[in-house]
Design a protein around this motif. Structure first.
Motif, mmCIF file in Angstrom:
data_model
loop_
_atom_site.group_PDB
_atom_site.id
_atom_site.type_symbol
_atom_site.label_atom_id
_atom_site.label_comp_id
_atom_site.label_asym_id
_atom_site.label_seq_id
_atom_site.Cartn_x
_atom_site.Cartn_y
_atom_site.Cartn_z
ATOM 1 N N ARG A 44 0.965 -1.231 -0.101
ATOM 2 C CA ARG A 44 0.005 0.002 -0.056
ATOM 3 C C ARG A 44 1.177 1.065 -0.114
ATOM 4 O O ARG A 44 1.429 1.574 0.901
ATOM 5 N N SER A 84 -0.976 4.289 -4.221
ATOM 6 C CA SER A 84 -2.286 3.345 -4.158
ATOM 7 C C SER A 84 -3.371 4.263 -3.356
ATOM 8 O O SER A 84 -4.630 4.030 -3.295
ATOM 9 N N GLU A 85 -2.885 5.321 -2.751
ATOM 10 C CA GLU A 85 -3.881 6.271 -1.946
ATOM 11 C C GLU A 85 -4.663 7.056 -2.703
ATOM 12 O O GLU A 85 -5.786 7.183 -2.327
ATOM 13 N N HIS A 95 -7.031 -0.602 -5.672
ATOM 14 C CA HIS A 95 -5.867 -0.930 -5.252
ATOM 15 C C HIS A 95 -5.884 -2.475 -5.494
ATOM 16 O O HIS A 95 -6.468 -3.244 -4.538
ATOM 17 N N ALA A 106 -3.867 -5.457 -4.522
ATOM 18 C CA ALA A 106 -2.661 -5.750 -3.839
ATOM 19 C C ALA A 106 -2.307 -7.347 -4.038
ATOM 20 O O ALA A 106 -2.493 -8.243 -3.159
ATOM 21 N N THR A 161 1.908 -1.074 5.588
ATOM 22 C CA THR A 161 1.780 -0.909 4.048
ATOM 23 C C THR A 161 2.367 -2.103 3.523
ATOM 24 O O THR A 161 2.122 -2.342 2.221
ATOM 25 N N ARG A 201 -3.282 11.242 3.489
ATOM 26 C CA ARG A 201 -3.795 9.900 4.259
ATOM 27 C C ARG A 201 -3.436 9.998 5.850
ATOM 28 O O ARG A 201 -4.238 9.781 6.318
#
Length: 921
Positions: A220, A224-225, A230, A232, A670, A909
């Motif tokens: 993360r 990706s924010e 996203h 993963a 993350t 974030r």
């Protein structure tokens, strides 16, 4: 809003301004260098350059600090020769240096043949530099052993384009970000690695809120924010993902059968392959939800325009070429190509990796996108160069080259503008190779890189602000690099070093044509010859001249008779293949070269930090660039720490059969459980041992020869030894580099240590280590080096023999200038903050050795800086958001996020109160 001291320092008026480019990533930003004709005094983004329109990231914004005259101790300024391998380098003249190099190379060639020597260069060279050394190796010596660190970076992207399109031609440009309806960012973290492009992504999203962004990354990340989706995925499952998306596109009727029939070939074979990639199976293999896979496939295939952006996550893999090709298969099947906002855009990691590819700067390539293995191509280049023939066997790629040095089949290597002793995989192999080599030449602007320790001859080269030539960025845009100031000492341009060596070597080899082959007196004459090698090729630049490039950067192709290049390729559906059609490549998923097992259960991923670049030979000279992540840290999930009875901040041993590194833990969500992350920048100059790449594997893609630097299997264990060692010293008058160099030998005496810079108002050198037990001899040496050994009125000391605790501090003019803590270091971060700030600590002397939680009111420990432009810490930001302050109010009050913008993803974030990281160590 407060004024940023960083931004203010880049806006000083000076007598002259010179247009040039940034020397960091492949975005290719234009810069305005402010100088007085002798020294660089500031830098600003060039508002007229189409790559960045005046914006710079934090690395670019601080470029002028790397040219500070106070940092000259880090520069190679004079040729230096070791009389023996174990002796220190001694200054010699250029004539002695080049004559020695020519004699050694000529002797090895006469005894063992031309393939007993090799050249290893960098994607940081200018195109003209590349061209000279490539011609020297392949046209004069007669060896194709000329490879570059672009092999570690972009060779899989090169092969992917060639497999699919027939040539290494990037079809898109940066404007496509503004036109894309769907952005598919995969295997890349542009928020850190290509920040100015990410600023463009953020701006495009703000203008077009309906734009969809998909990010594919096991971690993360800050990139990706911004994503709507996203994915993963599990490391190494990229091909399975793309094939699964193509399966869905076929099943749902999202493919463009008309485009496939008119402009492609090989689709039937690919159709059969993807039958074996149904959604449920792919979702399980990739570790994602089936509905997310379906959503990604729909957005990619059905959006009016889809642009993919990708980098090392695809390239640094034993399946890298097929990862690239599998992604391009998706573009071909859905006709997402050849129009604004659509196509596959690979992001180069270095400022001129593209230019190196243009001149044939890999061991299997020749100028003008030609191939060594093609007889017609060899004949064409031989004719253009005026040599009888060129060697027919492709040379050794990067890993193969160092393997050959290790086994003795290659005897000598010339290394230019790169640091393989830090950046290559399996550093144990590189250490053995460089030690066995008969003769190692290092041509570099910096004299204290890890590779310099192995060099028999060090040749000083010019660097940013001093060079003259051209570079090509990720969108095929060629820019002029211009000289602003003269180089220090006797440093010479890379191309000039190559020309001088070629003349000497050619005469020793009896080549009567050497003077004509290398009759270059300035970069423009090299450019004009290089330009001619592209005539009629896909990258034809015969229409471009230095005067035309002086006016503005331009893209290729730009044939003679044109003054502007082609912004997008393949809009007509014609491709440079024998059939004129693009090719579907039959790609099937394969696992990573190294899988986890019971002994090595964690998947290691390596990557980049926001404020550092590559091996830090340049960024590592600027103390403020350490403030976002200040030391080598293993990013590891709290669950994996807990299962090993470890904690955030603990010293850990990370190891596998190739080697080990010892770093501190950073608890982070993350990374998912079972995976860990290490930044790739840290080498033996900054930590005990060989560096992060002691862990990575030399296994490489059979097609691209690019090694799998992104993945390795490791184990993490507690480090034996309980004695903490913390040292710092204020570096007065820009002496940080000299002090770093003086302290680096200590790293070889320690099993667990990091040595870094810190500070903004005051530069501080910081050494952290873990010892099995206090070592009186070691402590005495450290105290002497930090000016803590002399017992006088400036020295405070504390010793507790029973508990094996020993502490020293020096206070001069009311300020803390040096500290050494051994056995108990809880106050380390607080003391570091005092030294960095230059605070008058006269009334605080009794608190100097207090634990951190006993620090005086109003003083806090050194913490991670989120906004480097305005020096706004994570602690300040978290407190503001906890008190209910909005991001807009925080920006107006502190300025954070209003400078270069690199911190905006992290600010957003933190503002969302998403628990991502533990507080800074």
């Amino acid at each position: 809003m407060a004024e940023s001291p960083l931004l203010r320092s880049t806006q000083l008026s000076s007598a002259q301004t010179t247009r040039s480019t940034c020397p960091y990533c492949g975005v290719g930003c234009g810069v305005l260098i402010e100088h007085d004709g002798k020294h660089i005094t500031g830098v600003r983004g060039d508002p007229e350059h189409p790559a960045n329109f005046g914006k710079l990231c934090i690395k670019g914004t601080t470029l002028h600090h790397t040219a500070d005259p106070a940092l000259l101790s880090a520069r190679a300024q004079y040729p230096a020769l070791r009389p023996t391998r174990d002796a220190a380098p001694q200054r010699v003249s250029w004539d002695v240096a080049l004559d020695t190099a020519a004699a050694r190379f000529a002797d090895i060639i006469s005894r063992h043949g031309p393939d007993a020597v090799a050249f290893y260069f960098a994607g940081q060279l200018l195109t003209e530099d590349y061209y000279v050394f490539n011609k020297l190796a392949k046209g004069l010596i007669g060896t194709n052993n000329f490879d570059t660190n672009s092999r570690l970076c972009m060779s899989s992207a090169v092969v992917g384009y060639k497999l699919s399109f027939g040539m290494d031609s990037v079809p898109c440009n940066y404007e496509d970000i503004d036109h894309a309806d769907c952005l598919f960012i995969t295997g890349a973290n542009p928020a850190f690695a290509h920040p100015i492009l990410f600023r463009r992504v953020e701006a495009a999203r703000e203008r077009r809120p309906g734009q969809k962004i998909i990010v594919v990354d096991p971690r993360r990340t800050d990139t990706s924010e911004l994503a709507d989706l996203h994915l993963a995925i599990l490391p190494g499952t990229d091909v399975a993902l793309y094939n699964g998306m193509l399966h869905l596109a076929l099943k749902k009727g999202w493919v463009r059968e008309d485009y496939i029939a008119a402009h492609t070939e090989g689709f039937d074979a690919m159709r059969e392959i993807v039958r074996d990639y149904p959604p449920a199976h792919v979702a399980e293999r990739c570790g994602i939800r089936e509905q997310d896979l379906e959503q990604a496939a729909e957005w990619f295939a059905t959006s009016p325009a889809t642009l993919s952006m990708y980098c090392q996550g695809l390239n640094q893999s034993t399946q890298g070429a097929h990862k690239n090709a599998a992604l391009i298969n998706l573009h071909l099947a859905t006709a997402q190509l050849g129009r604004p906002g659509a196509g596959p855009l690979s992001l180069t990691g270095q400022p001129n990796a593209m230019g190196g590819r243009e001149v044939g700067g890999l061991s299997n390539l020749l100028p003008g996108h030609r191939e060594v293995a093609n007889p017609e191509h060899r004949a064409e280049v031989a004719r253009l160069w005026g040599v009888p023939s060129l060697p027919a066997t492709p040379g050794k790629s990067a890993v193969e080259l160092f393997q050959a040095l290790a086994d003795g089949s290659v005897k000598a290597v010339w290394i230019g503008c790169t640091n393989p002793a830090q950046s290559m995989p399996d550093l144990g192999l590189i250490d053995a190779a460089l030690k066995r080599a008969e003769f190692v030449v290092l041509q570099d602007a910096y004299r204290h890189t890890e590779t310099a320790a192995y060099a028999d001859l060090i040749l000083p080269a010019t660097t940013w602000g001093e060079k003259d030539g051209t570079v090509t960025n990720s969108e095929r845009r060629i820019s002029r690099v211009r000289t602003a100031v003269p180089p220090p000492g006797e440093a010479r341009h890379d191309w000039a070093i190559g020309v001088a060596f070629a003349h000497r070597l050619g005469h020793r080899l009896g080549r009567e044509d050497v003077d004509a082959l290398f009759a270059y007196d300035r970069p423009e004459t090299i450019w004009n010859e290089h330009r001619e090698t592209t005539r009629g090729r896909d990258l034809d630049i015969t229409g471009l001249s230095y005067p035309l490039l002086e006016a503005a950067p331009r893209q290729w192709p730009c044939p003679e008779g044109y003054s502007e290049g082609l912004p997008r390729l393949y809009s007509d559906g014609r491709f440079p293949t024998p059939s004129g059609r693009a090719r579907f490549v039959a790609t099937t998923w394969q696992n990573t070269a190294e899988q986890t097992n019971a002994r090595y259960p964690l998947q290691l991923n390596t990557g980049r930090l926001r404020d550092q670049w590559h091996g830090m030979s340049r960024t590592g000279t600027v103390a403020r660039l350490y403030s976002h992540e200040s030391e080598p840290l293993l990013h590891i999930h709290p669950q994996d720490l807990a299962s090993r009875q470890l904690h955030d901040g603990d010293w850990l041993q990370v190891h596998n059969p190739r080697g080990k590194v010892v770093v501190r833990a950073r608890a982070s969500t993350t990374v998912p459980p079972g995976q860990v992350f290490l930044p790739m920048h840290w080498g033996a100059n900054a930590m005990a041992g060989l560096g992060i790449n002691a862990l990575t594997t030399a296994a490489f893609d059979p097609l691209s020869k690019q090694p799998e630097l992104k993945h390795a299997a490791v184990q993490v264990e507690a480090l034996a030894g309980s004695t903490e060692l913390f040292c710092l010293r204020r570096a007065e008058d820009g002496g940080g580099q000299a002090l770093l160099q003086a302290l680096r030998p200590l790293l070889r005496r320690l099993d667990a240590a990091s040595l870094t810079l810190a500070g903004r108002d005051q530069t501080v050198v910081v050494l952290r280590a873990r010892l099995n037990a206090p070592d009186p001899a070691l402590l005495a040496d450290i105290d002497a080096m930090l000016d803590l050994g002399q017992d006088d009125e400036h020295l405070l000391s504390y010793d507790d023999a029973r508990h094996q605790v020993s502490k020293r501090a020096r206070i001069e003019n009311g300020q803390l200038t040096a500290v050494r803590l051994c056995g108990e270091a809880r106050a380390a971060n607080w003391l570091q903050a005092l030294a960095e700030s230059g605070t008058d600590i006269t009334p605080l002397r009794r608190f100097l050795f207090a634990p951190l939680n006993h620090a005086p009111a109003g003083l806090s420990a050194a913490t991670k800086v989120v906004c480097n432009c305005y020096n706004v810490s994570e602690t300040t930001i978290r407190k503001a958001f906890a008190a209910g302050e909005s991001l807009t109010d925080l920006q107006q009050r502190t300025g954070c996020g209003t400078g270069c913008g690199s911190c905006m993803p992290e600010l957003r974030r933190l503002g969302s109160h998403t628990p991502v990281e533990a507080m800074s160590l």
